[in-house]
Scaffold this active site. Structure first.
Site, short mmCIF file in Angstrom:
data_model
loop_
_atom_site.label_atom_id
_atom_site.label_comp_id
_atom_site.label_asym_id
_atom_site.label_seq_id
_atom_site.Cartn_x
_atom_site.Cartn_y
_atom_site.Cartn_z
N GLU A 94 -23.56 -6.61 22.19
CA GLU A 94 -23.58 -5.34 21.45
C GLU A 94 -23.88 -4.19 22.41
OE1 GLU A 94 -25.18 -8.07 20.65
OE2 GLU A 94 -25.01 -8.50 18.49
N GLU A 99 -39.00 -13.21 14.41
CA GLU A 99 -38.38 -13.85 15.58
C GLU A 99 -39.43 -14.68 16.32
OE1 GLU A 99 -36.48 -11.74 19.15
OE2 GLU A 99 -34.73 -11.99 17.88
O1 F6P Z 1 -30.79 -11.88 20.19
C1 F6P Z 1 -32.15 -11.73 20.19
C2 F6P Z 1 -32.61 -10.99 21.40
O2 F6P Z 1 -32.60 -11.84 22.50
C3 F6P Z 1 -33.97 -10.40 21.17
O3 F6P Z 1 -34.99 -11.28 21.39
C4 F6P Z 1 -33.94 -9.24 22.09
O4 F6P Z 1 -34.95 -8.32 21.79
C5 F6P Z 1 -32.55 -8.72 21.84
O5 F6P Z 1 -31.77 -9.87 21.67
C6 F6P Z 1 -31.98 -7.85 22.90
O6 F6P Z 1 -31.89 -8.51 24.12
P1 F6P Z 1 -31.66 -7.72 25.46
O7 F6P Z 1 -32.81 -6.79 25.65
O8 F6P Z 1 -31.59 -8.77 26.54
O9 F6P Z 1 -30.37 -6.95 25.35
#
Ligand code: F6P
Length: 549
Positions: free
Chosen positions: A217, A359
């Site tokens: 994302e 979580e």
């Molecule tokens: O998908 C869950 C997660 O790993 C969370 O624990 C984390 O806060 C979020 O995605 C965002 O991850 P990142 O900071 O690595 O983009």
């Protein structure tokens, strides 16, 4: 840590003692508990830093609390806490230390991970953040065309979004109002579109926040933001350096994306995403509130860390809140927990806590890999209080489910409200009234005494006996915000420790990520996905039809 296999929670004598106590407790009503004990309100209250916790409206006696503390002792909560603070690898499934507490440790202290003092590294990054934040705030950081920055857009998701966004909203009165802050998280293009549609790229700075710098994302949105910037400016790649900074643990991926690592703010794998907004992940927040207020917030966190580490369990806020949660979750079958702040500035508070709690403690395998036989993390939900009163509080008062709740109140109105500060007593009266109504209800005698017709009486009776903790602070300062968050972080810790789960991994989010990646070509190009189930396959077909593909 964790060398010996722990006795299963439900086989501990302390667990059985609580189950027996629960039976004996039966339907004992808060009306009776208060009537029998004139000192209850004072005795069941504790000052935790600047936070006052009133837990007298809980379905507990001194005996309940004693038995809960014994369960915590038998579960090794204090030992696990101490191991966390020492930097031991208590995140067993990822083999990592858990040291968000080091992020707010004063510079003079030492915390070592693999022989290295991490406190010095934390403070070096804080200093770099402060330099950058001040430049943006003062207008010395200019964009590619020489214009000063007017809008900061944080691109991140989960812990790289919810924390800074929540804290930005909570601390709005402390923010530099001439700067605008926006938060983009959703891979739905509408999120980025709405965030940038009225912005001038020449005055816009993007903070790309991602611990891993691989989260789809965030990388998708950051890539689109870069396209928007460069086409808006009509500039080449060299413009990126003035409009993009990164916060990450992954320097390789940051530079692969095209952001100069000079403009990267580092943090470390011993900081979990949902425990990270007091790390460099809080960069956009620091730009908003300034380094001094950010440091005050860190001091607030630290004050509760010290309290959690040193206060005896009977006067320890996180222990009390965690153990009360265990009492309802495991002995009253309460499925959820409501967090109801009576402050408009806490609009994002519960959303933030959802990730922190769910979580962390939404697990069904214990630390030794065995399935748990007991309920773990609750469903956390809620919104600012008065709005909730006109929406879902009906269920809290008269529904069939028990929903323990936290009512959070701030005694002083926010600064700068002018004559609107006069509404504050009404706001707080609502908070106190709800705690009162939930606890004591309204008996059918009371309803009848009002001359209500017999057939209406059952509808207008409030059973009460619905437990709440009231958390009261004088002002919503950066320090108080840090204290509140640390209180909840450690509450979640206490519960995870009793349930013997790893509160610091999040394997449950992985499967959906992998499947989405595999499905995308089927949606876009109609690619075949081997082994796809009939339901998903039919939904993909319908989606493609709706899109005219
Ligand atoms: O998908 C869950 C997660 O790993 C969370 O624990 C984390 O806060 C979020 O995605 C965002 O991850 P990142 O900071 O690595 O983009």
């Amino acid at each position: 840590m964790n060398a010996a296999r722990r006795t299963r929670l439900d086989q501990l004598p302390e667990w059985h003692a609580l189950a027996k106590h629960r039976e004996e407790f039966g339907d004992t009503h808060l009306r009776t508990l208060f009537a029998d004990d004139s000192g209850r309100a004072e005795r069941f209250g504790v000052q935790v830093g600047d936070l006052y916790l009133d837990y007298s409206k809980h379905l507990v006696t001194d005996e309940t609390l004693r038995l809960l503390r014994e369960l915590a002792a038998a579960s090794g909560v204090a030992e696990l806490r101490d191991a966390m603070f020492r930097g031991e690898r208590i995140n067993v499934t990822e083999d990592r230390a858990v040291l968000h507490t080091a992020l707010r440790t004063p510079a003079a202290a030492h915390v070592r991970v693999d022989g290295e003092d991490v406190v010095q590294r934390v403070h070096a990054v804080l200093a770099k953040m402060a330099l950058f934040a001040n430049k943006v705030r003062d207008g010395h950081w200019t964009g590619h065309t020489g214009k000063r920055i007017r809008t900061v857009v944080n691109i991140g998701i989960g812990g790289s979004d919810l924390g800074p966004k929540m804290a930005y909203e909570a601390l709005r009165p402390y923010t530099r109002r001439e700067l605008d802050f926006r938060f983009v998280s959703n891979v739905d293009g509408a999120d980025l579109h709405e965030a940038v549609r009225d912005l001038d790229p020449a005055e816009t700075l993007f903070v790309v926040a991602s611990k891993t710098f691989t989260t789809i994302e965030t990388i998708t949105n950051a890539t689109a933001a870069r396209r928007w910037l460069l086409s808006g400016l009509g500039a080449g790649e060299d413009a990126v350096a003035k409009h993009f900074v990164a916060v990450s643990t992954n320097a390789g991926k940051v530079s692969e994306f095209g952001i100069d690592t000079e403009n990267m703010f580092e943090f470390w794998d011993w900081v979990g995403g949902r425990y990270s907004f007091d790390s460099a992940i809080g960069l956009s927040l620091m730009v908003a509130i300034g380094p001094d207020h950010f440091n005050e917030m860190l001091a607030g966190f630290h004050c509760i860390d010290e309290h959690f580490r040193e206060a005896p369990p009977e006067a320890n806020g996180p222990f009390l809140m965690g153990l009360l949660g265990i009492w309802y979750n495991n002995f009253f079958d309460a499925q959820s927990h409501a967090v109801l702040p009576y402050s408009h500035y806490f609009s994002q508070f519960t959303a933030y806590l959802q990730q922190l709690d769910m979580e962390s403690d939404g697990k069904s395998t214990d630390r030794e890999g065995r399935p748990v036989n007991w309920q773990t993390g609750p469903i956390v939900w809620g919104t600012p209080g008065t709005n909730g009163q006109h929406a879902y509080y009906q269920l809290l008062h008269q529904g069939t489910k028990m929903v323990p709740a936290d009512l959070i109140g701030i005694a002083r109105p926010a600064p700068g409200l002018g004559e609107l500060a006069g509404q504050h007593d009404l706001l707080m009266a609502n908070l106190f009234a709800q705690g009162q109504a939930l606890a004591f209800g309204k008996t059918d005698e009371e309803v009848r005494a009002e001359g209500v017709a017999d057939e209406q009486v059952p509808h207008r009776t409030f059973p009460g006996n619905r437990p709440t903790t009231t958390i009261l602070a004088e002002e919503l300062t950066p320090s108080v915000l840090g204290q509140l968050i640390a209180l909840y972080e450690h509450k979640v810790f206490v519960q995870g420790a009793v349930w013997n789960i790893d509160s610091f991994d999040q394997w449950g989010v992985e499967l959906g990520k992998v499947l989405a990646k595999r499905l995308e070509p089927a949606l876009t190009d109609g690619a075949d996905v081997p082994g796809l189930d009939a339901s998903t396959s039919s939904l993909v077909r319908r989606y493609r039809e709706l899109r005219g593909r």
